[in-house]
Design a protein around this motif. Structure first.
Motif, mmCIF file in Angstrom:
data_model
loop_
_atom_site.group_PDB
_atom_site.id
_atom_site.type_symbol
_atom_site.label_atom_id
_atom_site.label_comp_id
_atom_site.label_asym_id
_atom_site.label_seq_id
_atom_site.Cartn_x
_atom_site.Cartn_y
_atom_site.Cartn_z
ATOM 1 N N ASN A 102 0.725 -0.880 -0.040
ATOM 2 C CA ASN A 102 0.543 -0.391 0.094
ATOM 3 C C ASN A 102 0.907 1.006 0.263
ATOM 4 O O ASN A 102 -0.085 2.182 -0.043
ATOM 5 C CB ASN A 102 -1.065 0.229 1.161
ATOM 6 N N PRO A 103 2.233 1.549 0.677
ATOM 7 C CA PRO A 103 2.316 2.790 0.713
ATOM 8 C C PRO A 103 2.454 3.479 -0.781
ATOM 9 O O PRO A 103 2.153 4.312 -0.781
ATOM 10 C CB PRO A 103 3.690 1.837 1.465
ATOM 11 N N PRO A 104 3.347 2.727 -1.734
ATOM 12 C CA PRO A 104 3.034 2.821 -3.005
ATOM 13 C C PRO A 104 2.075 3.934 -3.632
ATOM 14 O O PRO A 104 2.023 4.507 -4.174
ATOM 15 C CB PRO A 104 4.411 2.481 -3.437
ATOM 16 N N PHE A 105 1.272 3.214 -3.306
ATOM 17 C CA PHE A 105 -0.230 3.334 -3.780
ATOM 18 C C PHE A 105 -1.057 4.590 -3.076
ATOM 19 O O PHE A 105 -0.698 5.634 -3.702
ATOM 20 C CB PHE A 105 -1.132 2.095 -3.742
ATOM 21 N N ARG A 106 -1.130 4.607 -1.829
ATOM 22 C CA ARG A 106 -0.985 5.780 -1.392
ATOM 23 C C ARG A 106 -0.461 6.586 -1.759
ATOM 24 O O ARG A 106 -0.914 7.989 -1.933
ATOM 25 C CB ARG A 106 -1.270 5.398 0.576
ATOM 26 N N ILE A 107 0.781 6.720 -1.864
ATOM 27 C CA ILE A 107 1.830 8.115 -1.915
ATOM 28 C C ILE A 107 1.825 8.091 -3.864
ATOM 29 O O ILE A 107 1.539 9.128 -3.620
ATOM 30 C CB ILE A 107 3.779 7.344 -1.552
ATOM 31 N N LEU A 108 1.272 7.091 -4.649
ATOM 32 C CA LEU A 108 1.340 7.553 -6.031
ATOM 33 C C LEU A 108 -0.565 8.181 -6.504
ATOM 34 O O LEU A 108 -0.136 9.147 -6.574
ATOM 35 C CB LEU A 108 0.794 5.693 -6.919
ATOM 36 N N ILE A 109 -1.219 7.745 -5.722
ATOM 37 C CA ILE A 109 -2.576 8.243 -5.263
ATOM 38 C C ILE A 109 -2.101 9.821 -5.470
ATOM 39 O O ILE A 109 -2.447 11.224 -5.717
ATOM 40 C CB ILE A 109 -3.127 7.817 -4.770
ATOM 41 N N ALA A 110 -1.509 10.318 -4.507
ATOM 42 C CA ALA A 110 -1.199 11.981 -3.385
ATOM 43 C C ALA A 110 0.131 12.507 -3.638
ATOM 44 O O ALA A 110 -0.541 13.943 -4.132
ATOM 45 C CB ALA A 110 -1.161 11.515 -1.882
ATOM 46 N N ARG A 133 10.350 12.090 -11.881
ATOM 47 C CA ARG A 133 11.358 13.656 -10.830
ATOM 48 C C ARG A 133 10.211 13.446 -9.091
ATOM 49 O O ARG A 133 10.641 12.530 -8.516
ATOM 50 C CB ARG A 133 11.495 14.879 -11.483
ATOM 51 N N VAL A 134 9.033 13.025 -9.429
ATOM 52 C CA VAL A 134 8.219 13.316 -8.192
ATOM 53 C C VAL A 134 8.323 12.236 -7.717
ATOM 54 O O VAL A 134 8.224 12.215 -6.300
ATOM 55 C CB VAL A 134 6.809 13.756 -8.086
ATOM 56 N N ILE A 135 8.570 11.204 -8.057
ATOM 57 C CA ILE A 135 7.790 9.604 -7.737
ATOM 58 C C ILE A 135 9.487 9.383 -7.139
ATOM 59 O O ILE A 135 9.235 8.677 -6.645
ATOM 60 C CB ILE A 135 7.614 8.679 -8.793
ATOM 61 N N ARG A 136 10.187 9.860 -8.150
ATOM 62 C CA ARG A 136 11.409 9.116 -7.477
ATOM 63 C C ARG A 136 12.171 10.101 -6.444
ATOM 64 O O ARG A 136 12.546 9.025 -5.847
ATOM 65 C CB ARG A 136 12.353 9.889 -9.155
ATOM 66 N N SER A 137 11.661 11.130 -6.271
ATOM 67 C CA SER A 137 12.387 11.667 -4.961
ATOM 68 C C SER A 137 11.931 10.779 -3.892
ATOM 69 O O SER A 137 12.203 11.291 -3.082
ATOM 70 C CB SER A 137 11.619 12.995 -5.282
ATOM 71 N N ARG A 138 10.505 10.463 -3.494
ATOM 72 C CA ARG A 138 9.958 9.933 -2.830
ATOM 73 C C ARG A 138 10.267 8.672 -2.221
ATOM 74 O O ARG A 138 10.488 8.246 -1.681
ATOM 75 C CB ARG A 138 8.287 9.691 -2.866
ATOM 76 N N PHE A 139 10.855 7.812 -3.396
ATOM 77 C CA PHE A 139 11.472 6.316 -3.337
ATOM 78 C C PHE A 139 12.719 6.691 -2.928
ATOM 79 O O PHE A 139 13.450 5.929 -1.471
ATOM 80 C CB PHE A 139 12.401 6.612 -4.785
ATOM 81 N N ASP A 140 13.567 8.083 -3.183
ATOM 82 C CA ASP A 140 14.539 8.414 -2.527
ATOM 83 C C ASP A 140 14.619 8.549 -0.897
ATOM 84 O O ASP A 140 15.350 8.412 0.268
ATOM 85 C CB ASP A 140 15.690 9.855 -2.961
#
Ligand SMILES: [Zn+2]
Length: 313
Positions: free
Chosen positions: A230-238, A274-281
């Motif tokens: 779920n974390p990436p899903f939640r993060i992905l949507i938000a 860029r946004v998704i990658r920065s969350r990954f980092d």
């Protein structure tokens, strides 16, 4: 939430003259009282059952308030806030958004979160501070757009409407869900591709899903699933919603609704990555044991969570 039930129970226990003995018994059927107690507990836990108004305990044993000896500053603060929030009636728009969020989360996860879960969902620790603010404002319709400008008078009317959609009233929901801005469709498409590329099922998008995507799940088994999935899903949507909103503000405010201005699809795609990658980092930062001690995430968990997310981007 259940303070009144505990208070009534405490009053009744105080009124009891003989010594009270508590016994743990999980053998349903061992005797009639235990079976009845289990049945009552199950009925109370069933979310479909309407809440029953608990009768008050015997008044001479029902002591309101809190003993000073057991009071900490934190507890006092929480209680004052809770009492004040009870006195404030929820705004109709907020209640409508809570219901929409609850149904969307039910459709996506099979569970209806409580009002409390939904209120806290915007403050989930997976979200950046800016994202929390965005979701909180969205839930309370506190973004300065649409209705806000309409209320300010006719001279502000041109700011209340969405120029791209033939004078439709602008709103947070309009910008994220129905606007004809190509950016909106592109970002959701990118998010969907990213999610389905890892075998995830993409839910029906709605404003309720965006506003409630942080609503947590509680049982132990669900928590394990959540850590993995779920974390990436939640993060992905938000994060997708946040990007759409930021680019919408860029178009409307920075570029002053210039009818000839459009964000280039290539730019939108690179911003998304860029946004998704920065969350990954930043999730990788959370694996730092020296900084977060026991609360640090395990590197394997983070890698398993995010692996494959960038492959098709
Ligand atoms: Zn529009």
């Amino acid at each position: 939430e259940d303070a009144d039930v505990f208070r009534a129970a405490a009053a009744r226990l105080r009124a009891h003259q003989a010594r009270v003995r508590f016994e743990y018994d999980d053998q349903v059927g061992s005797n009639e009282i235990v079976t009845a107690a289990h049945r009552a507990a199950e009925t109370a836990l069933d979310e479909e059952t309407p809440a029953v108004q608990q009768p008050d305990g015997p008044s001479e044993f029902d002591l309101p308030g809190m003993p000073l000896s057991g009071l900490s500053q934190r507890l006092a603060h929480q209680t004052i806030r809770r009492t004040r929030s009870r006195a404030t009636r929820a705004r109709r728009s907020t209640t409508a958004h809570l219901d929409a969020a609850r149904e969307a989360i039910f459709a996506a996860c099979g569970r209806r979160p409580s009002d409390r879960d939904l209120h806290l969902s915007a403050f989930h620790r997976d979200f950046r501070r800016e994202t929390r603010q965005l979701l909180w404002r969205g839930k309370h319709m506190a973004h300065r757009c649409g209705d806000f400008f309409e209320r300010m008078g006719p001279e502000w009317q041109h700011l209340a409407v969405c120029r791209l959609c033939e004078d439709t009233t602008d709103s947070f929901e309009h910008a994220l869900m129905t606007c004809e801005d190509g950016v909106r469709a592109q970002v959701w498409r990118l998010a969907e591709q990213l999610w389905t590329s890892r075998g995830g099922e993409w839910p029906a998008l709605s404003i309720g899903l965006v506003l409630g995507c942080g609503a947590g799940v509680d049982s132990k088994r669900e928590a394990q699933v959540r850590r993995r999935r779920n974390p990436p899903f939640r993060i992905l949507i938000a994060e997708s919603a946040h990007l759409i909103w930021n680019l919408r503000c860029d178009r409307r405010i920075e570029h002053a609704d210039d009818p000839d201005f459009r964000h280039a699809p290539q730019f939108v795609k690179s911003e998304f990555c860029r946004v998704i990658r920065s969350r990954f980092d930043s999730d990788h930062l959370l694996t730092n044991r020296r900084r977060y001690g026991n609360r640090a995430l395990k590197p394997n968990t983070v890698n398993a969570t995010w692996r494959g997310l960038f492959e098709e981007q």
